[in-house]
Enzyme design. Structure first.
Site, PDB file in Angstrom:
ATOM      1  N   CYS A   1     125.568-103.366 -62.850  1.00 41.47           N
ATOM      2  CA  CYS A   1     126.251-104.100 -61.792  1.00 41.47           C
ATOM      3  C   CYS A   1     126.433-103.478 -60.514  1.00 41.47           C
ATOM      4  CB  CYS A   1     127.723-104.760 -62.518  1.00 41.47           C
ATOM      5  SG  CYS A   1     128.778-103.385 -62.649  1.00 41.47           S
TER       6      CYS A   1
ATOM      7  N   ASP B   1     106.920-113.254 -79.649  1.00 40.61           N
ATOM      8  CA  ASP B   1     106.575-111.856 -80.356  1.00 40.61           C
ATOM      9  C   ASP B   1     107.882-111.361 -81.092  1.00 40.61           C
ATOM     10  OD1 ASP B   1     105.284-109.426 -80.804  1.00 40.61           O
ATOM     11  OD2 ASP B   1     106.396-108.614 -79.255  1.00 40.61           O
TER      12      ASP B   1
ATOM     13  N   ASP C   1     107.537-108.434 -75.189  1.00 41.91           N
ATOM     14  CA  ASP C   1     108.374-107.555 -74.597  1.00 41.91           C
ATOM     15  C   ASP C   1     107.574-106.040 -74.404  1.00 41.91           C
ATOM     16  OD1 ASP C   1     108.681-106.658 -77.281  1.00 41.91           O
ATOM     17  OD2 ASP C   1     110.734-105.774 -76.611  1.00 41.91           O
TER      18      ASP C   1
END
Lengths: 61, 810
Positions: B108, B513, B704
């Protein structure tokens, strides 16, 4: 209405300056990060007005 | 106030605090719990630097802090060597140096603040600026007062990790492209504002009366302002149209160029002769809108490309080469086939090669998606970019640089990406029909008027071209896509390709996946089966104590369960088998059943039999087995709900995984997925997807790992989880930055709404054209009416598209 023959060229010059400033801003990288500055302005770099007591150093063990 | 009874969250990283752990830190007068030494050290470093405000500013929990081991600190020092620095450091006058860093762990804006404040305060650092959008940083320092390694170490001290990288050619190309696009946008935008103002005056003058000299003056000024727009800002349209024409194709840019060019030429002619209409306002506005749309698209594309560069950090920067003189640290780029290299535990394998000495388990999850470490012994192949987990290995380098598996995967990905624009080509073909029809009609109208009324032929033809100018048509799709993309980005779903939303809306199959998409990608203890006399807590404590020195994922899963408090002596690890040690004078082993059984002096009759299938590790002493630990990858919290939503939307959900059959079956059953395949190689996945596509399915792939990259590229639309390998982002059309699976369903819902809005927009544009075209062809529409009509129809389209900016759940 003859004043327009003077005012419009002046506005063109101002526009030229605006373009130049814009191009300068692009060149100096002010558009590279468009998200960060919006957040950064909210982060206070000042010390709080009411001093807190000094931080104790962890718990040691 | 230590925590002993209930689970607390670590104040720094938000992970559960292990029971019995005592790592509190006093922050703002209250004692806050910490989960480990790493987080505690980082929190203390932040407080000591006077930057405790970080905890008030931040909006996300920080990633769990990892402490640097002495080897990693030594590795950092290597970055000080001049021969290594020449790859990524710019040296200015004297000892001032500048380097680009990739920062890991930024979640952040407060992280940016913390890093900048902390590093700028170091004596000798001249400047340090973090780019929040790309997570890159630039640092300038005085090499006489501080070393680069000290800067990197300071960044690690507050819980982030920085790697120097070579900004490289790609980055420079991106920057140039962006700068050029911004300049064009600036020129077109400012000129548009001015020309529109003059146009209002001219329109008013048509009604109220205006002296001819003033009218001509305003026209000349408009011409002057529009000329740079045509010559500079609109050039990409002309070059692209020319490229299309020279390849005998008709793209959207052809009528765009024709309209802009013809309107400008006609307006310029009208200005010079003093007769006829001018359309400078339409020209500049049209150019600006189109440029703005393309700029937004470019930004998303660049972000995807930059992620690919981060793959470089899979390879370590240096390697320990073994020579006759001993061990020397060299940059990885200097390695040659035949070199002998020592790979310590925790280090990355620098190149492809074979094991010469030792055996160890390696984490290959980034390359193969296999979540469990693989054991490699003498003679086995090692792949560059994998991480050595257990014990030192000596390897012989066989392939370096371009020849390595990692490079091959990247090349495969490149190729898959260049093969991709099939969808884009289809869109172009449809567009070219529309454009061809438009041009034929305009030519027909021109010919008819030439026969009957040559004086009006040009103005009528121009009216036709302007009124049918595919402005609304070409805005219909991009405006809706941009609005939807913005709405999704706020949800944490990043769209990196223009076509992704369109294709996602038509998706009939979603293929997952398993590793890391449906599960969290981290092993945790699932079940303990007690086999001996000890109770659950005792077994856990012994196991955790034995495993405390290991970096194996199983060891991490165990130590997350219970704090290691027992003292272990004479500890020894046998790679691929397990660990042995003395706890309170008793010899224990933990590992594979055979390894543990070897410790038992005689097969004790009373010893409990092992369960038929052992999926995890067992613990035992000399008397027999004590416990059997089973580990699993925990499912993401919202996976089941997401699957239900997808099914309710009429989408077929499938699971293709490289993992073991049992694990895949368990996940599929828990989630209610009917169709699944286990032990799939990337080629198998590719073939399966192609078979589905051949039967007419539109496949959305969620993946991923790096191994998924070619598969992701082959699916019509692909999504990557934000936590996955950066490379997967590069080839994925969309990235779930939030890692929230429900956002996948939101994305599909939004994409379907987007498609509906696009259809409405196209319908409106078509109706408008069907009404306006005959009127214009009949000569009833003056060009200024055509211009207003065109602008209004564009406005309707844009306003309609802006409805998509509401969040999908509203």
């Amino acid at each position: 209405m003859d004043i327009l023959f003077l005012l419009i060229p002046i506005s063109l010059i101002i526009m030229g300056i605006a373009v130049w400033v814009f191009l300068w801003a692009i060149r100096s990288g002010q558009f590279e990060d468009l998200e960060g500055p919006a957040h950064r302005i909210l982060m206070d770099d000042d010390d709080p007005r009411i001093p807190r007591r000094p931080n104790l150093k962890g718990d040691g063990d | 106030m230590t925590n002993t009874t209930h689970q607390q969250e670590c104040f720094h990283c938000g992970l559960p605090v292990p029971p019995g752990a005592d790592y509190g830190v006093e922050i703002d007068g209250a004692r806050q719990p910490m989960c480990c030494h790493g987080c505690q050290a980082v929190a203390k470093a932040i407080l000591d630097a006077g930057l405790g405000d970080f905890y008030r500013f931040r909006t996300e929990k920080s990633p769990q802090a990892r402490e640097l081991v002495p080897e990693q600190l030594r590795e950092l020092e290597l970055y000080d060597r001049d021969d290594l620095q020449k790859n990524f450091v710019q040296q200015d006058i004297g000892e001032e140096r500048e380097a680009a860093l990739i920062l890991e762990g930024i979640v952040c804006a407060a992280c940016v603040w913390l890093n900048e404040r902390h590093v700028k305060a170091l004596p000798g650092v001249l400047d340090f600026a973090v780019n929040y959008a790309t997570h890159r940083a630039r640092v300038r320092w005085d090499n006489q007062r501080i070393r680069l390694s000290q800067i990197l170490e300071a960044i690690s001290a507050i819980g982030y990790h920085a790697h120097p990288f070579d900004p490289g050619r790609q980055e420079q190309v991106y920057r140039q492209e962006k700068t050029r696009a911004l300049r064009r946008l600036a020129v077109a935008g400012l000129a548009m504002v001015q020309v529109m103002m003059l146009a209002v005056a001219l329109y008013a003058g048509d009604y109220e009366g205006m002296s001819d000299s003033l009218r001509n003056f305003l026209r000349w000024v408009s011409l002057l302002l529009t000329t740079p727009v045509i010559l500079y800002a609109a050039r990409p349209f002309f070059t692209s149209a020319w490229r299309d024409l020279s390849r005998r194709q008709l793209g959207m840019d052809v009528p765009v160029s024709l309209a802009i060019g013809a309107a400008f030429v006609a307006s310029a002619w009208a200005t010079v002769t003093g007769r006829g209409e001018i359309y400078f306002d339409s020209v500049t506005m049209f150019t600006f809108f189109l440029l703005a749309g393309r700029f937004l698209e470019m930004g998303a594309r660049h972000r995807a490309g930059q992620a690919a560069e981060e793959l470089v950090k899979l390879l370590p920067a240096t390697a320990a080469r073994l020579t006759e003189a001993g061990e020397e640290r060299v940059p990885v780029a200097d390695l040659a086939p035949g070199d002998r290299v020592l790979v310590r535990p925790g280090e990355g394998v620098p190149a492809d090669g074979r094991v010469l000495e030792g055996s160890s388990s390696l984490d290959e999850s980034l390359l193969t998606g296999e979540s469990l470490p693989q054991v490699r012994g003498v003679g086995d192949l090692l792949v560059g970019g994998t991480v050595n987990n257990e014990s030192p290995l000596v390897m012989q380098v066989e392939q370096v640089g371009e020849a390595t598996v990692l490079s091959a995967i990247v090349r495969l990905l490149d190729r898959a990406q260049t093969e991709k624009p099939a969808v884009a080509r289809l869109a172009d073909r449809v567009a070219s029909w529309f454009v061809a029809a438009l041009l034929v009609i305009a030519a027909g109208v021109a010919w008819w008027w030439w026969q009957h009324d040559p004086a009006h032929a040009f103005s009528v033809t121009l009216s036709v071209l302007v009124v049918t100018c595919p402005c609304a048509l070409s805005l219909a799709t991009p405006a809706a896509l941009t609005a939807a993309t913005g709405a999704l980005t706020r949800l944490g779903v990043l769209t990196t390709r223009g076509h992704a939303l369109e294709t996602l809306a038509r998706a009939t199959h979603v293929i997952f996946d398993k590793t890391g998409t449906l599960t969290e990608g981290r092993l945790c203890l699932e079940r303990i089966e007690l086999l001996g006399s000890l109770d659950r807590q005792q077994c856990l404590e012994i196991a955790a104590a034995l495993e405390q020195a290991s970096e194996h994922p199983i060891a991490r899963a165990l130590s997350a369960e219970v704090a290691a408090r027992l003292q272990v002596e004479a500890i020894s690890a046998t790679p691929g088998c397990g660990i042995e040690g003395l706890v309170a004078g008793i010899r224990y082993r933990i590992g594979t059943p055979d390894f543990v059984r070897d410790l038992q002096s005689s097969p004790a009759a009373g010893a409990a039999a092992l369960p038929a299938s052992v999926a995890g590790v067992v613990l035992g002493d000399t008397q027999g087995f004590l416990a059997h630990f089973e580990f699993g990858d925990r499912l993401r919290a919202s996976a089941a709900a997401t699957i239900r939503q997808l099914t309710a939307m009429g989408i077929d959900v499938e699971l293709l995984s490289g993992d073991q059959a049992a694990a895949v079956q368990r996940v599929a059953e828990q989630l209610g997925i009917q169709r699944y395949q286990a032990r799939c190689l990337p080629q198998d996945k590719l073939r399966h997807i192609q078979a589905l596509q051949a039967s007419g399915a539109v496949v959305a792939m969620v993946g991923d790992g790096v191994n998924d990259a070619p598969v992701l590229a082959a699916a019509q639309v692909s999504l990557a989880m934000g936590g996955g390998t950066q490379l997967a982002h590069a080839s994925a059309d969309m990235v779930l930055l939030s890692e929230q699976l429900p956002h996948l369903a939101d994305a599909i819902r939004t994409s379907r709404r987007t498609l509906a809005i696009i259809r409405q927009n196209l319908g409106w544009a078509l109706v408008y054209n069907l009404i306006a075209l005959p009127l214009a062809a009949a000569g009833w529409v003056a060009p200024w009416m055509a211009a207003i009509g065109m602008s209004t129809s564009s406005l309707v389209v844009v306003v309609n598209a802006l409805r998509l900016r509401r969040r999908p759940d509203e």
